[in-house]
Write a protein that holds these residues in place. Sequence first.
Motif, mmCIF file in Angstrom:
data_model
loop_
_atom_site.group_PDB
_atom_site.id
_atom_site.type_symbol
_atom_site.label_atom_id
_atom_site.label_comp_id
_atom_site.label_asym_id
_atom_site.label_seq_id
_atom_site.Cartn_x
_atom_site.Cartn_y
_atom_site.Cartn_z
ATOM 1 N N LEU A 120 0.820 -1.213 0.000
ATOM 2 C CA LEU A 120 0.000 0.000 0.000
ATOM 3 C C LEU A 120 0.851 1.259 0.000
ATOM 4 C CD1 LEU A 120 -2.806 -0.878 2.580
ATOM 5 C CD2 LEU A 120 -2.897 -1.051 0.088
ATOM 6 N N ILE A 121 1.971 1.220 0.733
ATOM 7 C CA ILE A 121 2.788 2.420 0.874
ATOM 8 C C ILE A 121 3.639 2.672 -0.364
ATOM 9 C CG2 ILE A 121 4.732 3.415 2.157
ATOM 10 C CD1 ILE A 121 3.578 2.194 4.669
ATOM 11 N N ARG A 122 4.127 1.622 -0.973
ATOM 12 C CA ARG A 122 4.986 1.786 -2.131
ATOM 13 C C ARG A 122 4.170 2.126 -3.375
ATOM 14 N NH1 ARG A 122 8.485 -3.640 -0.839
ATOM 15 N NH2 ARG A 122 9.870 -2.722 0.717
ATOM 16 N N GLY A 123 4.812 2.787 -4.316
ATOM 17 C CA GLY A 123 4.150 3.162 -5.551
ATOM 18 C C GLY A 123 5.102 3.892 -6.473
ATOM 19 N N ARG A 124 4.541 4.606 -7.428
ATOM 20 C CA ARG A 124 5.372 5.305 -8.406
ATOM 21 C C ARG A 124 6.002 6.560 -7.809
ATOM 22 N NH1 ARG A 124 1.272 6.315 -13.104
ATOM 23 N NH2 ARG A 124 -0.064 6.550 -11.262
ATOM 24 N N VAL A 125 7.207 6.861 -8.262
ATOM 25 C CA VAL A 125 7.881 8.092 -7.853
ATOM 26 C C VAL A 125 7.001 9.291 -8.202
ATOM 27 C CG1 VAL A 125 9.847 9.601 -8.322
ATOM 28 C CG2 VAL A 125 10.203 7.152 -8.067
ATOM 29 N N GLY A 126 6.881 10.213 -7.245
ATOM 30 C CA GLY A 126 6.131 11.436 -7.474
ATOM 31 C C GLY A 126 4.662 11.360 -7.137
ATOM 32 N N THR A 127 4.156 10.178 -6.778
ATOM 33 C CA THR A 127 2.743 10.061 -6.390
ATOM 34 C C THR A 127 2.597 10.246 -4.890
ATOM 35 O OG1 THR A 127 2.965 7.648 -6.240
ATOM 36 C CG2 THR A 127 2.168 8.566 -8.320
ATOM 37 N N GLU A 128 1.404 10.623 -4.471
ATOM 38 C CA GLU A 128 1.164 10.945 -3.062
ATOM 39 C C GLU A 128 0.560 9.767 -2.310
ATOM 40 O OE1 GLU A 128 -0.365 14.902 -1.151
ATOM 41 O OE2 GLU A 128 -2.101 13.626 -1.542
ATOM 42 N N VAL A 129 1.003 9.598 -1.060
ATOM 43 C CA VAL A 129 0.425 8.615 -0.160
ATOM 44 C C VAL A 129 0.153 9.306 1.171
ATOM 45 C CG1 VAL A 129 2.688 7.812 0.661
ATOM 46 C CG2 VAL A 129 0.700 6.304 0.856
ATOM 47 N N ARG A 130 -0.963 8.948 1.830
ATOM 48 C CA ARG A 130 -1.312 9.534 3.121
ATOM 49 C C ARG A 130 -1.309 8.444 4.187
ATOM 50 N NH1 ARG A 130 -6.279 10.760 0.846
ATOM 51 N NH2 ARG A 130 -7.286 10.477 2.875
ATOM 52 N N LEU A 131 -0.636 8.726 5.287
ATOM 53 C CA LEU A 131 -0.589 7.804 6.418
ATOM 54 C C LEU A 131 -1.398 8.372 7.566
ATOM 55 C CD1 LEU A 131 3.182 6.772 6.586
ATOM 56 C CD2 LEU A 131 1.347 5.830 5.164
ATOM 57 N N VAL A 180 -3.058 12.792 10.013
ATOM 58 C CA VAL A 180 -2.724 12.220 8.711
ATOM 59 C C VAL A 180 -1.539 12.994 8.138
ATOM 60 C CG1 VAL A 180 -3.518 11.802 6.359
ATOM 61 C CG2 VAL A 180 -5.070 11.434 8.290
ATOM 62 N N VAL A 181 -0.538 12.275 7.682
ATOM 63 C CA VAL A 181 0.659 12.870 7.108
ATOM 64 C C VAL A 181 0.660 12.590 5.607
ATOM 65 C CG1 VAL A 181 3.188 12.880 7.120
ATOM 66 C CG2 VAL A 181 1.921 12.536 9.261
ATOM 67 N N ARG A 182 0.829 13.639 4.823
ATOM 68 C CA ARG A 182 0.893 13.514 3.367
ATOM 69 C C ARG A 182 2.348 13.460 2.917
ATOM 70 N NH1 ARG A 182 -3.640 15.203 0.214
ATOM 71 N NH2 ARG A 182 -5.430 15.746 1.520
ATOM 72 N N LEU A 183 2.671 12.464 2.092
ATOM 73 C CA LEU A 183 4.032 12.269 1.600
ATOM 74 C C LEU A 183 4.004 12.026 0.100
ATOM 75 C CD1 LEU A 183 5.055 9.692 4.345
ATOM 76 C CD2 LEU A 183 5.628 12.107 4.348
#
Length: 276
Positions: free
Chosen positions: A99-110, A122-125
């Motif tokens: 879930l955390i990994r993905g394409r470079v430059g895309t956003e994930v929220r924890l 919630v932290v946006r990365l």
Amino acid sequence: MLGSGFLVAIALVVGGEVTANPPTPRSSIERPAQPPEVAGIGVALRVKEGRCYVVRVLKETPAAAEGSLRARDQVVAVAEGEAAPVSVDGMKLGEVAALIRGRVGTEVRLTIVPADNEAQRVVRLVRGSIDQLLRFGQEPLPLGSPAPPADFHSLGSEETFTLASLAGEKVVLKFWSTGCGPCLKALDNAYGPSSAPAEGNQGDRVLLVSIDDDIETSRRTFASRGWTGSGFVWGGYEVSKQFQLPGLPCTVVIDADGRIEACVMGTEYDLPVNPD
């Protein structure tokens, strides 16, 4: 690769905190079948009793520069961009990693429950390249190369000393951290209250080296588990970089001439790791 259930992923941080939304079924996150480049968020994680925790935030990464994530923070949900968050309760580490990994430059929220009991946030990365920022999981130092000039601090006293001060001795460095389950189990078996006295090879100086980010975390672990022995020391993140540790548990053997004789993943050091 990292051993012992660690997940390392690197990220660029671009946002602060937002209001958490109720988690939704994990199937709500869609991702491409074959992303062009896998990237992540710059933290090491572990799963314990069905819950996911931050073990450490890797230094010298944008995640560390952002400064909001802390060791022992609990990750309760992950979201892709603006999609609804997915609960990670009961997931295995590999599932959380997916879930955390993905394409470079895309956003994930924890969605985070802080270790200090502050309000959930919630932290946006924005995911960044692992190849650019990885500081743990590399090839170990070549066999025969000079050992780096590491500094050590005793966990049972205020003593400090350098690796250079042990010149002329064969030194065995067994690296561990509070977040490494196999490390703790092995140390419990060898140095815990119910263990038999640990035996080393005659003439070897054995140091049990913590690479926790701060010495107080290591001292709390040392005291709470009832370990005995004078060989428990703290080296911190700096020492893990100096030795280019490939993962944990890891043992490095240094000969009497101060050169690296062996580097082995696991709790034993009978076979060297070939760095080539």
